[in-house]
Design a protein around this motif. Structure first.
Motif, PDB file in Angstrom:
ATOM      1  N   LEU A 113       0.842  -1.192   0.000  1.00 31.42           N
ATOM      2  CA  LEU A 113       0.000   0.000   0.000  1.00 31.42           C
ATOM      3  C   LEU A 113       0.876   1.241   0.000  1.00 31.42           C
ATOM      4  CD1 LEU A 113      -2.844  -0.823   2.559  1.00 31.42           C
ATOM      5  CD2 LEU A 113      -2.910  -0.940   0.075  1.00 31.42           C
ATOM      6  N   PRO A 114       0.537   2.222  -0.843  1.00 28.79           N
ATOM      7  CA  PRO A 114       1.307   3.461  -0.822  1.00 28.79           C
ATOM      8  C   PRO A 114       1.052   4.214   0.477  1.00 28.79           C
ATOM      9  CG  PRO A 114      -0.575   3.656  -2.316  1.00 28.79           C
ATOM     10  CD  PRO A 114      -0.579   2.248  -1.789  1.00 28.79           C
ATOM     11  N   GLY A 115       2.011   4.974   0.910  1.00 31.51           N
ATOM     12  CA  GLY A 115       1.813   5.797   2.104  1.00 31.51           C
ATOM     13  C   GLY A 115       2.388   5.178   3.350  1.00 31.51           C
TER      14      GLY A 115
ATOM     15  N   ALA B  27       5.525  -0.869   6.730  1.00 33.46           N
ATOM     16  CA  ALA B  27       4.859  -1.014   5.439  1.00 33.46           C
ATOM     17  C   ALA B  27       3.701  -2.009   5.588  1.00 33.46           C
ATOM     18  CB  ALA B  27       5.838  -1.516   4.402  1.00 33.46           C
ATOM     19  N   VAL B  28       2.625  -1.733   4.860  1.00 33.57           N
ATOM     20  CA  VAL B  28       1.452  -2.609   4.911  1.00 33.57           C
ATOM     21  C   VAL B  28       1.181  -3.142   3.509  1.00 33.57           C
ATOM     22  CG1 VAL B  28      -1.040  -2.717   5.374  1.00 33.57           C
ATOM     23  CG2 VAL B  28       0.462  -1.391   6.879  1.00 33.57           C
ATOM     24  N   TYR B  29       0.856  -4.422   3.416  1.00 31.68           N
ATOM     25  CA  TYR B  29       0.586  -5.060   2.128  1.00 31.68           C
ATOM     26  C   TYR B  29      -0.876  -5.477   2.058  1.00 31.68           C
ATOM     27  CZ  TYR B  29       5.565  -5.147   1.362  1.00 31.68           C
ATOM     28  OH  TYR B  29       6.860  -4.772   1.182  1.00 31.68           O
TER      29      TYR B  29
END
Ligand SMILES: [Zn+2]
Ligand SMILES: [Zn+2]
Length: 200
Positions: free
Chosen positions: A32-34, A39-41
């Motif tokens: 996911l952007p941002g 980081a989140v997927y």
């Protein structure tokens, strides 16, 4: 969310209840952007109910939890004591990686060599014909390779297939085209066997 003792991720199923799935049940992963720390997927996974759903996984859960870094506690039946399993698994994983034994690997076709990798570099998975088509973005050269592997090759850290299938195709860099090319190449069966020895 990830249980290191059973190697399963738990997601809610919109049909009701929880679904416990393996990494090889993931069908698509996109960062996911941002959200950078952590980081989140976004994951599309094949649920036990027969449908595919979306779920979210943090970078830690993808790459580190399978090595036991978030495993928590378990009941030791020999001593009847609750023990912390995370420390032991972490130690073992660290020692193996230092010894050159990586938890996951794939064959980079553009570079013609095996490479160590983490699950966050996997982005498309498709089962078929007893194996799993796996699209990986190489952490070293950033090019896409598609390998045909077994489910344990993906689900079990430090388990590597001795030989894997490699799709002999240079994939496009645009994400939209890769999805189509991935499906087309898997059906064309234009792949070759390569040995997966990282020390070779
Ligand atoms: Zn479901
Ligand atoms: Zn590469």
């Amino acid at each position: 969310m990830y249980d290191a003792l059973t190697s399963r991720y738990t997601f809610p199923c919109p049909g009701g209840g929880d679904s416990r799935v393996a990494l090889s049940d993931f069908r698509e992963l996109s960062r996911l952007p941002g959200a950078a720390h952590p980081a989140v997927y976004r994951v599309r996974f094949a649920c036990r109910c027969g449908e595919e759903h979306l779920g979210l996984v943090s970078h830690d859960e993808l790459d580190w939890a399978p090595l036991g870094l978030a495993a928590g506690s378990f009941l030791n039946l020999m001593t009847s004591r609750l023990e912390d399993v995370a420390g032991e698994l972490t130690d073992l994983a660290a020692r193996r990686i230092q010894g050159g034994d990586w938890p996951w690997s794939f064959f980079c076709y553009p570079e013609e060599r095996p490479r160590p990798v983490f699950p966050s570099a996997f982005f498309l998975l498709t089962p078929g014909g007893g194996s799993l088509g796996l699209a990986v973005r190489c952490p070293a050269c950033a090019k896409v390779s598609v390998n045909l592997v077994s489910e344990p090759h993906v689900d079990v850290p430090f388990h590597h297939d001795h030989e894997i299938g490699v799709v002999e195709h240079f994939f496009a860099d645009e994400p939209e085209r890769i999805v189509d090319e991935f499906a087309a190449e898997l059906h064309s069966a234009r792949f070759d066997a390569r040995r997966l020895r990282l020390d070779a």
